[in-house]
Design a protein around this motif. Structure first.
Motif, short mmCIF file in Angstrom:
data_model
loop_
_atom_site.label_atom_id
_atom_site.label_comp_id
_atom_site.label_asym_id
_atom_site.label_seq_id
_atom_site.Cartn_x
_atom_site.Cartn_y
_atom_site.Cartn_z
N LYS A 1 0.72 -1.21 0.06
CA LYS A 1 0.11 0.01 -0.11
C LYS A 1 0.80 1.38 -0.02
O LYS A 1 0.57 2.30 -0.59
N ASN B 1 -6.56 -0.31 10.32
CA ASN B 1 -5.37 -0.45 10.96
C ASN B 1 -5.33 -1.50 12.21
O ASN B 1 -5.95 -0.99 13.23
N GLY B 2 -4.84 -2.55 12.37
CA GLY B 2 -5.23 -3.63 13.16
C GLY B 2 -4.40 -3.31 14.35
O GLY B 2 -4.77 -3.51 15.46
N THR B 3 -3.10 -2.74 14.29
CA THR B 3 -2.40 -2.29 15.43
C THR B 3 -2.81 -1.40 16.38
O THR B 3 -3.07 -1.38 17.37
N ASP C 1 2.10 2.68 12.08
CA ASP C 1 0.96 2.38 12.37
C ASP C 1 0.48 3.36 13.42
O ASP C 1 -0.96 3.95 13.22
N ASP D 1 0.16 4.38 8.03
CA ASP D 1 -0.29 3.04 7.24
C ASP D 1 -1.94 3.31 6.99
O ASP D 1 -2.16 2.99 5.67
N LYS E 1 -3.77 3.46 2.99
CA LYS E 1 -4.94 2.65 2.61
C LYS E 1 -6.02 3.41 2.31
O LYS E 1 -6.79 3.19 1.23
N ALA F 1 -4.68 -8.28 8.68
CA ALA F 1 -3.26 -8.53 8.32
C ALA F 1 -3.13 -10.03 8.75
O ALA F 1 -3.98 -10.71 9.15
#
Ligand code: HSE
Length: 435
Positions: free
Chosen positions: A105, A159-161, A196, A201, A205, A301
């Protein structure tokens, strides 16, 4: 049976997942494709470390050009990440007439305006489903499933983090730094988490998603961006009291011909689907003018979830190869030559509701001074919370507002923060309760 040769550049976590998935589901993939996918070469600078899977050593090379220059390979999978040499390799693959599949990305958000026109010009496809939302089919949803819709809004947890950290802070009442350390120990945050937690990030996206939703070129730097590093356990507790949860949202809203695009920590009603997307999960809430609301949820992720998305593109490209076609679905939803620049609404002009936490001395008249300034800037209060003083020193006063203009809010807070009774910079979190 026909064979289609593919080459993989980058044997990291996701690359390993791609090899594993091909080994695991080869029969099923062959049946669905009606042809055999042959992983002919794998390039990585490190070809000795064990990856926990069986790989024929003769497939491994340290030189990506063994793939880029192999006329037998028709699909190049770029999973090395980073800007360079990924960009150069992708452009070379395109020039050599190969379809490209990538999860990168950062590269696409930054160099998409170079890569996509080059691919269209050369008559090859670039698949990038894995670049946004991991396993979630957000790219296909925008490019194909919702193609006939005007996308009135697209709001995502991308963002998963960040989502993992905010979830833990909310559920366990712990401060940011402690939770970040725990996330790193558990492998949910990188050793250098800047990309993140500062929202970078997410902005990559978002740039990709906006270009597909609106068929426009997006200048990444123009998307308003705030990360999660300033979110405190105290604000999370107040959010709970007000019936909200805090999420890092990427918000895109169509306003006439222009688009509001912003990424920031946001309070949303605790009942909302997005408020209940927890831990490292990602989600997208879209509203099309014909479709109405659409909600997509999944793992943003991880090795196998991301490999699943990479394979969706590999198979699309392989189908192109079988049929001798390309460009059936325009790379970014519309013909590259017709793509205009997106018109983004300046942040100063957006209107939303706000949460303020003032840090003030508990003295007579403080509340009226603050509310006076807010009133003079057209900011109307919805709720006010002040707890009784427990010890000497500043106390928090929390206010939420009705819809106000960002410019008015900034000007009012500048004045408020200069008052001698205000002891710290006021915390501001935007509230979205009409999603
Ligand atoms: N670092 C990303 C995240 C995953 O935390 O969601 C890859 O896009």
């Amino acid at each position: 049976m026909k064979k289609i040769s593919i080459g993989l550049i980058g044997l990291g976590n996701i690359g390993t997942g791609v090899v594993k998935l091909l080994q695991q589901n080869e029969k099923l993939i062959t049946q669905k494709l009606g042809a055999r996918l042959v992983l002919k070469k794998i390039a990585d600078i490190n070809i000795t470390s064990p990856r926990g899977i069986k790989i024929d050593r003769s497939l491994l090379t340290k030189d990506a050009r063994d793939i880029l220059n192999d006329p037998d390979i028709s699909i190049v999978i770029e999973l090395m990440g980073g800007y360079e040499p990924a960009r150069t390799f992708v452009l070379e693959a395109i020039q050599n007439g190969k379809h490209v599949v990538t999860a990168n990305k950062a590269m696409l958000a930054t160099y998409g305006n170079e890569i996509f026109p080059a691919a269209q010009h050369r008559g090859v496809d670039v698949g990038f489903e894995a670049s946004v939302g991991g396993t979630i089919p957000i790219i296909k949803t925008l490019k194909e499933a919702l193609v006939a819709n005007k996308i009135n809004s697209i709001v995502g947890i991308m963002n998963g983090t960040c989502n993992f950290i905010l979830t833990k802070m909310t559920d366990e009442g712990k401060p940011f730094d402690v939770v970040l350390k725990e996330a790193q120990d558990l492998g949910f945050a990188e050793a250098d988490p800047t990309f993140d937690i500062e929202g970078i990030d997410t902005s990559h996206k978002m740039a990709i998603v906006l270009s597909l939703a609106y068929g426009k070129k997006v200048n990444l730097k123009k998307i308003y961006l705030e990360g999660i590093t300033k979110i405190s356990a105290l604000d999370i507790a107040f959010a709970k009291e007000l019936g909200y949860r805090i999420k890092l949202l990427a918000i895109g809203m169509l306003k006439g011909e222009a688009v509001e695009a912003r990424i920031h920590p946001t309070m949303i009603e605790s009942e909302h689907l997005l408020a209940n997307v927890n831990r490292n999960y990602n989600a997208f809430h879209l509203v099309g003018d014909a479709s109405g609301p659409v909600f997509l949820f999944g793992q943003g992720a991880g090795m196998m979830p991301t490999a699943s998305a990479v394979f969706s593109d590999i198979i699309d490209c392989a189908r192109n190869v079988l049929h001798g076609i390309s460009g059936r679905v325009p790379l970014r939803s519309i013909n590259e030559t017709g793509m205009k620049d997106i018109r983004l609404i300046p942040m100063d002009d957006i209107e939303t509701k706000y949460y303020f936490r003032f840090s003030v001395l508990d003295r007579p008249g403080v509340l009226s001074k603050i509310s006076g300034i807010l009133g003079r800037h057209n900011i109307s209060l919805a709720t006010v919370i002040q707890k009784a003083r427990e010890e000497a020193g500043p106390v928090p006063i929390v206010m939420t507002t009705y819809k106000a203009r960002e410019k008015d809010v900034r000007e009012a807070l500048k004045k408020i923060d200069r008052l001698d009774v205000v002891k710290d910079k006021t915390v501001i979190i935007r509230i979205e309760d009409e999603l």
